[in-house]
Every structure is written in C-alpha cells, then in structure tokens.
Design a protein around this motif. Sequence first.
Motif, PDB file in Angstrom:
ATOM      1  N   GLY A  81       0.782  -1.229   0.000  1.00 13.27           N
ATOM      2  CA  GLY A  81       0.000   0.000   0.000  1.00 13.27           C
ATOM      3  C   GLY A  81       0.814   1.280   0.000  1.00 13.27           C
ATOM      4  O   GLY A  81       0.244   2.359  -0.128  1.00 13.27           O
ATOM      5  N   LEU A  82       2.118   1.175   0.140  1.00  9.79           N
ATOM      6  CA  LEU A  82       2.941   2.384   0.152  1.00  9.79           C
ATOM      7  C   LEU A  82       3.191   2.873  -1.269  1.00  9.79           C
ATOM      8  O   LEU A  82       3.434   2.085  -2.176  1.00  9.79           O
ATOM      9  N   ALA A  83       3.157   4.175  -1.419  1.00  9.63           N
ATOM     10  CA  ALA A  83       3.504   4.767  -2.707  1.00  9.63           C
ATOM     11  C   ALA A  83       5.009   4.682  -2.903  1.00  9.63           C
ATOM     12  O   ALA A  83       5.763   4.463  -1.947  1.00  9.63           O
ATOM     13  N   ALA A  84       5.450   4.856  -4.123  1.00  9.15           N
ATOM     14  CA  ALA A  84       6.893   4.884  -4.403  1.00  9.15           C
ATOM     15  C   ALA A  84       7.515   6.026  -3.614  1.00  9.15           C
ATOM     16  O   ALA A  84       6.890   7.073  -3.425  1.00  9.15           O
ATOM     17  N   PRO A  85       8.755   5.837  -3.142  1.00  4.81           N
ATOM     18  CA  PRO A  85       9.384   6.911  -2.361  1.00  4.81           C
ATOM     19  C   PRO A  85       9.649   8.137  -3.229  1.00  4.81           C
ATOM     20  O   PRO A  85       9.905   8.022  -4.424  1.00  4.81           O
ATOM     21  N   ASP A  86       9.565   9.289  -2.615  1.00  2.00           N
ATOM     22  CA  ASP A  86       9.846  10.555  -3.296  1.00  2.00           C
ATOM     23  C   ASP A  86      11.335  10.854  -3.131  1.00  2.00           C
ATOM     24  O   ASP A  86      11.770  11.302  -2.070  1.00  2.00           O
ATOM     25  N   LEU A  87      12.119  10.594  -4.174  1.00  4.88           N
ATOM     26  CA  LEU A  87      13.567  10.765  -4.100  1.00  4.88           C
ATOM     27  C   LEU A  87      13.973  12.234  -3.970  1.00  4.88           C
ATOM     28  O   LEU A  87      15.097  12.531  -3.587  1.00  4.88           O
ATOM     29  N   ALA A  88      13.062  13.141  -4.278  1.00  3.82           N
ATOM     30  CA  ALA A  88      13.357  14.566  -4.144  1.00  3.82           C
ATOM     31  C   ALA A  88      13.143  15.059  -2.708  1.00  3.82           C
ATOM     32  O   ALA A  88      13.550  16.163  -2.374  1.00  3.82           O
ATOM     33  N   ASN A  89      12.527  14.251  -1.875  1.00  2.00           N
ATOM     34  CA  ASN A  89      12.253  14.646  -0.490  1.00  2.00           C
ATOM     35  C   ASN A  89      13.478  14.305   0.364  1.00  2.00           C
ATOM     36  O   ASN A  89      13.526  13.273   1.017  1.00  2.00           O
ATOM     37  N   TYR A  90      14.445  15.196   0.351  1.00  2.00           N
ATOM     38  CA  TYR A  90      15.686  14.984   1.108  1.00  2.00           C
ATOM     39  C   TYR A  90      15.508  15.569   2.502  1.00  2.00           C
ATOM     40  O   TYR A  90      15.882  16.703   2.782  1.00  2.00           O
ATOM     41  N   SER A  91      14.869  14.768   3.336  1.00  2.00           N
ATOM     42  CA  SER A  91      14.610  15.148   4.723  1.00  2.00           C
ATOM     43  C   SER A  91      14.642  13.867   5.540  1.00  2.00           C
ATOM     44  O   SER A  91      14.738  12.766   4.997  1.00  2.00           O
ATOM     45  N   VAL A  92      14.553  14.002   6.847  1.00  3.54           N
ATOM     46  CA  VAL A  92      14.507  12.812   7.698  1.00  3.54           C
ATOM     47  C   VAL A  92      13.301  11.958   7.319  1.00  3.54           C
ATOM     48  O   VAL A  92      13.408  10.740   7.159  1.00  3.54           O
ATOM     49  N   ALA A  93      12.160  12.590   7.149  1.00  2.00           N
ATOM     50  CA  ALA A  93      10.956  11.838   6.787  1.00  2.00           C
ATOM     51  C   ALA A  93      11.122  11.164   5.423  1.00  2.00           C
ATOM     52  O   ALA A  93      10.705  10.019   5.232  1.00  2.00           O
ATOM     53  N   GLY A  94      11.736  11.874   4.479  1.00  4.00           N
ATOM     54  CA  GLY A  94      11.964  11.302   3.156  1.00  4.00           C
ATOM     55  C   GLY A  94      12.902  10.107   3.194  1.00  4.00           C
ATOM     56  O   GLY A  94      12.674   9.103   2.512  1.00  4.00           O
ATOM     57  N   LEU A  95      13.963  10.212   3.993  1.00  6.58           N
ATOM     58  CA  LEU A  95      14.895   9.088   4.117  1.00  6.58           C
ATOM     59  C   LEU A  95      14.246   7.907   4.828  1.00  6.58           C
ATOM     60  O   LEU A  95      14.469   6.753   4.463  1.00  6.58           O
ATOM     61  N   MET A  96      13.423   8.195   5.844  1.00  5.74           N
ATOM     62  CA  MET A  96      12.714   7.109   6.525  1.00  5.74           C
ATOM     63  C   MET A  96      11.793   6.390   5.546  1.00  5.74           C
ATOM     64  O   MET A  96      11.710   5.160   5.544  1.00  5.74           O
ATOM     65  N   ASP A  97      11.128   7.142   4.695  1.00  4.73           N
ATOM     66  CA  ASP A  97      10.249   6.535   3.703  1.00  4.73           C
ATOM     67  C   ASP A  97      11.056   5.720   2.690  1.00  4.73           C
ATOM     68  O   ASP A  97      10.657   4.626   2.313  1.00  4.73           O
ATOM     69  N   LEU A  98      12.191   6.265   2.279  1.00  5.70           N
ATOM     70  CA  LEU A  98      13.029   5.566   1.312  1.00  5.70           C
ATOM     71  C   LEU A  98      13.503   4.225   1.859  1.00  5.70           C
ATOM     72  O   LEU A  98      13.535   3.223   1.144  1.00  5.70           O
ATOM     73  N   PHE A  99      13.846   4.163   3.133  1.00  8.82           N
ATOM     74  CA  PHE A  99      14.381   2.939   3.720  1.00  8.82           C
ATOM     75  C   PHE A  99      13.294   2.013   4.269  1.00  8.82           C
ATOM     76  O   PHE A  99      13.584   1.120   5.044  1.00  8.82           O
ATOM     77  N   ARG A 100      12.055   2.199   3.822  1.00 12.15           N
ATOM     78  CA  ARG A 100      10.977   1.301   4.231  1.00 12.15           C
ATOM     79  C   ARG A 100      10.856   0.124   3.270  1.00 12.15           C
ATOM     80  O   ARG A 100       9.776  -0.363   2.996  1.00 12.15           O
ATOM     81  N   SER A 101      11.986  -0.339   2.785  1.00 13.33           N
ATOM     82  CA  SER A 101      12.012  -1.550   1.964  1.00 13.33           C
ATOM     83  C   SER A 101      13.259  -2.338   2.335  1.00 13.33           C
ATOM     84  O   SER A 101      14.273  -1.765   2.741  1.00 13.33           O
ATOM     85  N   GLN A 102      13.152  -3.632   2.196  1.00 16.83           N
ATOM     86  CA  GLN A 102      14.305  -4.479   2.491  1.00 16.83           C
ATOM     87  C   GLN A 102      15.465  -4.161   1.553  1.00 16.83           C
ATOM     88  O   GLN A 102      16.616  -4.101   1.979  1.00 16.83           O
ATOM     89  N   GLY A 103      15.164  -3.929   0.294  1.00 16.11           N
ATOM     90  CA  GLY A 103      16.208  -3.628  -0.680  1.00 16.11           C
ATOM     91  C   GLY A 103      16.971  -2.367  -0.333  1.00 16.11           C
ATOM     92  O   GLY A 103      18.201  -2.317  -0.413  1.00 16.11           O
ATOM     93  N   ALA A 104      16.261  -1.328   0.071  1.00 14.22           N
ATOM     94  CA  ALA A 104      16.916  -0.072   0.426  1.00 14.22           C
ATOM     95  C   ALA A 104      17.769  -0.220   1.673  1.00 14.22           C
ATOM     96  O   ALA A 104      18.851   0.367   1.771  1.00 14.22           O
ATOM     97  N   VAL A 105      17.319  -1.019   2.637  1.00 12.11           N
ATOM     98  CA  VAL A 105      18.113  -1.238   3.849  1.00 12.11           C
ATOM     99  C   VAL A 105      19.400  -1.984   3.506  1.00 12.11           C
ATOM    100  O   VAL A 105      20.484  -1.620   3.966  1.00 12.11           O
ATOM    101  N   VAL A 106      19.297  -3.026   2.679  1.00 11.46           N
ATOM    102  CA  VAL A 106      20.500  -3.772   2.277  1.00 11.46           C
ATOM    103  C   VAL A 106      21.422  -2.873   1.460  1.00 11.46           C
ATOM    104  O   VAL A 106      22.639  -2.908   1.626  1.00 11.46           O
ATOM    105  N   LEU A 107      20.866  -2.051   0.615  1.00  9.57           N
ATOM    106  CA  LEU A 107      21.660  -1.096  -0.153  1.00  9.57           C
ATOM    107  C   LEU A 107      22.413  -0.153   0.778  1.00  9.57           C
ATOM    108  O   LEU A 107      23.627   0.031   0.640  1.00  9.57           O
TER     109      LEU A 107
END
Length: 153
Positions: free
Chosen positions: A64-90
């Motif tokens: 149900g999560l939308a694709a992460p907003d790569l332009a949102n360079y903030s704490v909230a944006g990074l938290m959203d970006l790392f809400r995937s296993q792939g991003a955490v491993v990356l």
Amino acid sequence: MWEGLFSATNALALLGWAALILLPRWPALMAAILYLGVGLLCIAYAVMFAGLMGGWFDPLRDAGLAAPDLANYSVAGLMDLFRSQGAVVLGWTHYLAFDLFVGIWIARDADAKGFSRIGQAPILLATFFAGPIGLLVWLAIRERRARAQGRWQ
C-alpha cells in the motif's frame, strides 16, 4: 533475495576485516582486501542501486505504500526511502564498503607511522563496529605521531 544479499555482503566484509586485523599485511593481501573486499562490495552496491532505482528489483516495500519521493531529502523522506528491504540492504552495503575502505587506510597509515599491530587492533575494531568513531580516534592519535615525524599527511 535481500536476506541472502545481506548475509553475503556481511560475510565478505567480515572476511576483509578479519584479514586486515589478524593476518600479515603483505601487499597482495592488502590488494585483495581492497579489490576483492571493497571492490566487490562497491559492485554489489552499484547493481543494487541501479536495480532499485530503475525499478528492476522488487524493493519489497510495505503493501500500500507509494513509491518513495527521491526529491524529499529530509529525515521523513529518508525514513520513507528505507521502508524496503532492498533499500536497507543497499544502505548497509554502503556502510560496509566505506568502513572497510577507511579501515584499510587506517591500517596502512598506522603501519607507515610505526604503530604496533596490537595498538591498531582496537582502533580497527572501533572502525568496524562504529566507523566514524574509529576514524575519529585514529585522526586524534595519528596527529601527534605525524607531527613528531615532521610530516603531516
């Protein structure tokens, strides 16, 4: 897939760190740690980065999560970006590669400045466990020796 990559990158980094701390620093071994350790971690990172950013790999985001907003360079944006296993491993692979590279630099620098291997071990372990702290400790310690040797490099 991500658990396997996580385990593989950890094993590779651990092997590099063990060799760096425990084995003689022969030029061929140091080159192997750099090119086979750090280099392979960088290749793994590049492939994961391209696959995740290109949408070729399933990032396994929460349903149900939308694709992460790569332009949102903030704490909230990074938290959203790392809400995937792939991003955490990356992200973790990024840490592993850079910390091992820093460990190699510390070891070479310490050898050149005449620090004992036993004295280097706690600094290298600190770098392995908490990269910037180990680097900070080394920068503080090396300064005095570098000045005593009449060079600051």
